[in-house]
Design a protein around this motif. Structure first.
Motif: not given
Length: 157
Positions: A46-48, A65-71, A110-122
């Motif tokens: 998600v981030k470099k 790395l995003h390893e998971g969520n507890f919900s 802050g000069g970086n890009t973070e992936l928030l979500h990966l979707a199947e379509s726009i």
């Protein structure tokens, strides 16, 4: 692969597997198993981050790395993120890259890009942004990285 190779070549949204090479202990050894799981796992890149200079030293480049969520009841209570520095002794591999046509929901700060979500379509990405309320998120279609923005201007929630 080394951590440096992941930083240099893996795209945001890729599933990254990491290991220390040790065999998985039996489930009955709960403490050994917990220690093994800290050094062996998989997560979505998600981030470099580049090296960060400080007055007395420079922190090495790293990735998260995003390893998971507890919900509970559809509400995310805890998000598990793990960062690895470029000098990590672990062995990494790209288990899966994002498929062409998928859409990355990205946030720049802050000069970086973070992936928030990966979707199947726009459409799915726009629905996710509307639901989650990220005002400055931007979309990027996988396989279309030469375009700085997909779909025009920033989307407001």
């Amino acid at each position: 692969m080394s951590a440096i190779t992941i930083i240099d070549t893996a795209p945001l949204g890729a599933l990254i597997r990491y290991t220390d090479g040790s065999p998985k202990p039996p489930a009955r050894f709960t403490k050994k198993l917990a220690a093994w799981e800290r050094s062996n796992g998989v997560g979505r890149l998600v981030k470099k981050e580049p090296p960060r200079p400080y007055p007395k030293r420079t922190a090495p480049a790293s990735f998260t790395l995003h390893e998971g969520n507890f919900s509970s009841d559809g509400v995310i209570l805890v998000t598990i993120m793990r960062s690895h520095s470029a000098d990590s002794a672990l062995v990494f591999e790209v288990a899966e890259e994002p498929k062409p046509g998928q859409v990355r929901v990205l946030l720049d700060f802050g000069g970086n890009t973070e992936l928030l979500h990966l979707a199947e379509s726009i459409t799915a990405a726009e629905l996710w942004i509307a639901k989650e309320g990220y005002r400055n998120a931007r979309l990027e279609i996988v396989g279309d990285e030469e375009c700085e923005r997909a779909g025009g201007a920033d989307l407001a929630a």
